[in-house]
Motif scaffolding. Structure first.
Motif, PDB file in Angstrom:
ATOM      1  N   THR A 171      83.588  95.517  15.937  1.00  0.00           N
ATOM      2  CA  THR A 171      82.903  96.457  16.834  1.00  0.00           C
ATOM      3  C   THR A 171      83.263  96.232  18.301  1.00  0.00           C
ATOM      4  O   THR A 171      82.909  97.048  19.141  1.00  0.00           O
ATOM      5  CB  THR A 171      81.365  96.365  16.686  1.00  0.00           C
ATOM      6  OG1 THR A 171      80.917  95.114  17.200  1.00  0.00           O
ATOM      7  CG2 THR A 171      80.945  96.539  15.239  1.00  0.00           C
ATOM      8  N   LEU A 172      83.969  95.143  18.600  1.00  0.00           N
ATOM      9  CA  LEU A 172      84.333  94.834  19.983  1.00  0.00           C
ATOM     10  C   LEU A 172      85.704  95.405  20.333  1.00  0.00           C
ATOM     11  O   LEU A 172      86.647  95.314  19.549  1.00  0.00           O
ATOM     12  CB  LEU A 172      84.348  93.328  20.209  1.00  0.00           C
ATOM     13  CG  LEU A 172      83.009  92.629  20.074  1.00  0.00           C
ATOM     14  CD1 LEU A 172      83.165  91.128  20.279  1.00  0.00           C
ATOM     15  CD2 LEU A 172      82.012  93.192  21.041  1.00  0.00           C
ATOM     16  N   ASP A 173      85.793  95.954  21.521  1.00  0.00           N
ATOM     17  CA  ASP A 173      87.059  96.505  22.016  1.00  0.00           C
ATOM     18  C   ASP A 173      87.793  95.523  22.918  1.00  0.00           C
ATOM     19  O   ASP A 173      89.023  95.529  22.988  1.00  0.00           O
ATOM     20  CB  ASP A 173      86.793  97.780  22.826  1.00  0.00           C
ATOM     21  CG  ASP A 173      85.995  98.792  22.048  1.00  0.00           C
ATOM     22  OD1 ASP A 173      86.488  99.234  20.995  1.00  0.00           O
ATOM     23  OD2 ASP A 173      84.876  99.123  22.479  1.00  0.00           O
ATOM     24  N   ALA A 174      87.030  94.732  23.655  1.00  0.00           N
ATOM     25  CA  ALA A 174      87.627  93.890  24.694  1.00  0.00           C
ATOM     26  C   ALA A 174      86.878  92.570  24.803  1.00  0.00           C
ATOM     27  O   ALA A 174      85.717  92.461  24.438  1.00  0.00           O
ATOM     28  CB  ALA A 174      87.598  94.618  26.037  1.00  0.00           C
ATOM     29  N   VAL A 175      87.598  91.579  25.351  1.00  0.00           N
ATOM     30  CA  VAL A 175      87.035  90.250  25.543  1.00  0.00           C
ATOM     31  C   VAL A 175      87.216  89.852  27.002  1.00  0.00           C
ATOM     32  O   VAL A 175      88.298  90.013  27.560  1.00  0.00           O
ATOM     33  CB  VAL A 175      87.735  89.210  24.636  1.00  0.00           C
ATOM     34  CG1 VAL A 175      87.141  87.831  24.837  1.00  0.00           C
ATOM     35  CG2 VAL A 175      87.658  89.620  23.181  1.00  0.00           C
ATOM     36  N   ILE A 176      86.151  89.349  27.591  1.00  0.00           N
ATOM     37  CA  ILE A 176      86.208  88.768  28.927  1.00  0.00           C
ATOM     38  C   ILE A 176      86.250  87.259  28.735  1.00  0.00           C
ATOM     39  O   ILE A 176      85.365  86.685  28.094  1.00  0.00           O
ATOM     40  CB  ILE A 176      84.976  89.173  29.761  1.00  0.00           C
ATOM     41  CG1 ILE A 176      84.959  90.688  29.956  1.00  0.00           C
ATOM     42  CG2 ILE A 176      84.971  88.425  31.102  1.00  0.00           C
ATOM     43  CD1 ILE A 176      83.660  91.224  30.550  1.00  0.00           C
ATOM     44  N   ILE A 177      87.285  86.634  29.275  1.00  0.00           N
ATOM     45  CA  ILE A 177      87.454  85.195  29.108  1.00  0.00           C
ATOM     46  C   ILE A 177      87.254  84.522  30.460  1.00  0.00           C
ATOM     47  O   ILE A 177      88.041  84.737  31.386  1.00  0.00           O
ATOM     48  CB  ILE A 177      88.830  84.859  28.503  1.00  0.00           C
ATOM     49  CG1 ILE A 177      88.976  85.574  27.155  1.00  0.00           C
ATOM     50  CG2 ILE A 177      88.990  83.354  28.366  1.00  0.00           C
ATOM     51  CD1 ILE A 177      90.329  85.459  26.525  1.00  0.00           C
ATOM     52  N   ALA A 178      86.196  83.745  30.553  1.00  0.00           N
ATOM     53  CA  ALA A 178      85.812  83.097  31.807  1.00  0.00           C
ATOM     54  C   ALA A 178      85.516  81.625  31.547  1.00  0.00           C
ATOM     55  O   ALA A 178      84.409  81.144  31.762  1.00  0.00           O
ATOM     56  CB  ALA A 178      84.597  83.805  32.399  1.00  0.00           C
ATOM     57  N   THR A 179      86.526  80.920  31.058  1.00  0.00           N
ATOM     58  CA  THR A 179      86.380  79.514  30.687  1.00  0.00           C
ATOM     59  C   THR A 179      87.134  78.628  31.674  1.00  0.00           C
ATOM     60  O   THR A 179      87.629  79.104  32.695  1.00  0.00           O
ATOM     61  CB  THR A 179      86.924  79.299  29.266  1.00  0.00           C
ATOM     62  OG1 THR A 179      88.303  79.648  29.242  1.00  0.00           O
ATOM     63  CG2 THR A 179      86.150  80.106  28.238  1.00  0.00           C
ATOM     64  N   ARG A 180      87.258  77.373  31.314  1.00  0.00           N
ATOM     65  CA  ARG A 180      88.058  76.436  32.136  1.00  0.00           C
ATOM     66  C   ARG A 180      89.508  76.919  32.166  1.00  0.00           C
ATOM     67  O   ARG A 180      89.991  77.558  31.233  1.00  0.00           O
ATOM     68  CB  ARG A 180      88.012  75.036  31.532  1.00  0.00           C
ATOM     69  CG  ARG A 180      86.653  74.404  31.495  1.00  0.00           C
ATOM     70  CD  ARG A 180      86.743  72.970  30.950  1.00  0.00           C
ATOM     71  NE  ARG A 180      87.820  72.806  29.986  1.00  0.00           N
ATOM     72  CZ  ARG A 180      87.645  72.631  28.673  1.00  0.00           C
ATOM     73  NH1 ARG A 180      86.433  72.595  28.168  1.00  0.00           N
ATOM     74  NH2 ARG A 180      88.679  72.482  27.866  1.00  0.00           N
ATOM     75  N   HIS A 181      90.184  76.569  33.237  1.00  0.00           N
ATOM     76  CA  HIS A 181      91.575  77.013  33.416  1.00  0.00           C
ATOM     77  C   HIS A 181      92.482  76.608  32.260  1.00  0.00           C
ATOM     78  O   HIS A 181      93.382  77.371  31.891  1.00  0.00           O
ATOM     79  CB  HIS A 181      92.151  76.459  34.722  1.00  0.00           C
ATOM     80  CG  HIS A 181      91.481  77.012  35.930  1.00  0.00           C
ATOM     81  ND1 HIS A 181      91.673  76.484  37.174  1.00  0.00           N
ATOM     82  CD2 HIS A 181      90.626  78.032  36.101  1.00  0.00           C
ATOM     83  CE1 HIS A 181      90.960  77.157  38.059  1.00  0.00           C
ATOM     84  NE2 HIS A 181      90.315  78.102  37.420  1.00  0.00           N
ATOM     85  N   ASP A 182      92.264  75.446  31.680  1.00  0.00           N
ATOM     86  CA  ASP A 182      93.167  74.969  30.641  1.00  0.00           C
ATOM     87  C   ASP A 182      93.003  75.683  29.307  1.00  0.00           C
ATOM     88  O   ASP A 182      93.800  75.489  28.394  1.00  0.00           O
ATOM     89  CB  ASP A 182      93.038  73.456  30.456  1.00  0.00           C
ATOM     90  CG  ASP A 182      91.663  73.028  29.980  1.00  0.00           C
ATOM     91  OD1 ASP A 182      90.698  73.819  30.060  1.00  0.00           O
ATOM     92  OD2 ASP A 182      91.551  71.863  29.527  1.00  0.00           O
ATOM     93  N   SER A 183      91.996  76.539  29.175  1.00  0.00           N
ATOM     94  CA  SER A 183      91.824  77.253  27.906  1.00  0.00           C
ATOM     95  C   SER A 183      92.019  78.763  28.030  1.00  0.00           C
ATOM     96  O   SER A 183      92.011  79.466  27.014  1.00  0.00           O
ATOM     97  CB  SER A 183      90.442  76.956  27.318  1.00  0.00           C
ATOM     98  OG  SER A 183      89.423  77.421  28.181  1.00  0.00           O
ATOM     99  N   LEU A 184      92.198  79.264  29.229  1.00  0.00           N
ATOM    100  CA  LEU A 184      92.293  80.717  29.437  1.00  0.00           C
ATOM    101  C   LEU A 184      93.430  81.353  28.645  1.00  0.00           C
ATOM    102  O   LEU A 184      93.231  82.334  27.926  1.00  0.00           O
ATOM    103  CB  LEU A 184      92.456  81.035  30.930  1.00  0.00           C
ATOM    104  CG  LEU A 184      91.269  80.721  31.827  1.00  0.00           C
ATOM    105  CD1 LEU A 184      91.671  80.852  33.300  1.00  0.00           C
ATOM    106  CD2 LEU A 184      90.100  81.621  31.514  1.00  0.00           C
ATOM    107  N   ALA A 185      94.634  80.830  28.797  1.00  0.00           N
ATOM    108  CA  ALA A 185      95.812  81.454  28.180  1.00  0.00           C
ATOM    109  C   ALA A 185      95.720  81.455  26.661  1.00  0.00           C
ATOM    110  O   ALA A 185      96.010  82.473  26.012  1.00  0.00           O
ATOM    111  CB  ALA A 185      97.092  80.757  28.642  1.00  0.00           C
TER     112      ALA A 185
END
Length: 112
Positions: free
Chosen positions: A58-72
């Protein structure tokens, strides 16, 4: 209406959630469950792992706002699951990782 999941319920995740319309935030994940619960409130589901967001049809998009080392890595997994992605800066810790994300976004026809 675009439906979002947020990974990372800290300051930046809360700022991004505040910009969403009612009903757009569907799922939240954070390693600190009380932070995830506070962000989700009564309108979104708290999930135990990012994979629950990636696998949610049901999700279209994800906002990723974590530590820099896990973003990519999280952004790559989200796109591979067919989600559009808003990833906080830095996009990646090195140019090679950023290039991988850009190639995946084009391959998956997803907005990054």
């Amino acid at each position: 209406m675009i439906r979002y999941g947020i990974i990372g319920a800290g300051l930046v995740g809360r700022k991004r959630a505040a910009c969403l319309q009612p009903g757009q935030l569907v799922a939240v994940h954070d390693l600190d469950r009380p932070s995830a619960e506070a962000l989700a409130g009564t309108h979104a589901q708290v999930v135990e792992a990012p994979s629950a967001i990636f696998e949610n049809p049901t999700l279209d998009a994800v906002i990723i706002a974590t530590r820099h080392d896990s973003l990519a890595a999280l952004a790559l997994r989200a796109m591979q699951a067919g989600k559009h992605v808003l990833v906080e800066k830095p996009l990646a810790l090195d140019p090679e990782s950023a290039d991988i994300l850009l190639v995946e976004a084009e391959k998956a026809d997803r907005i990054l």
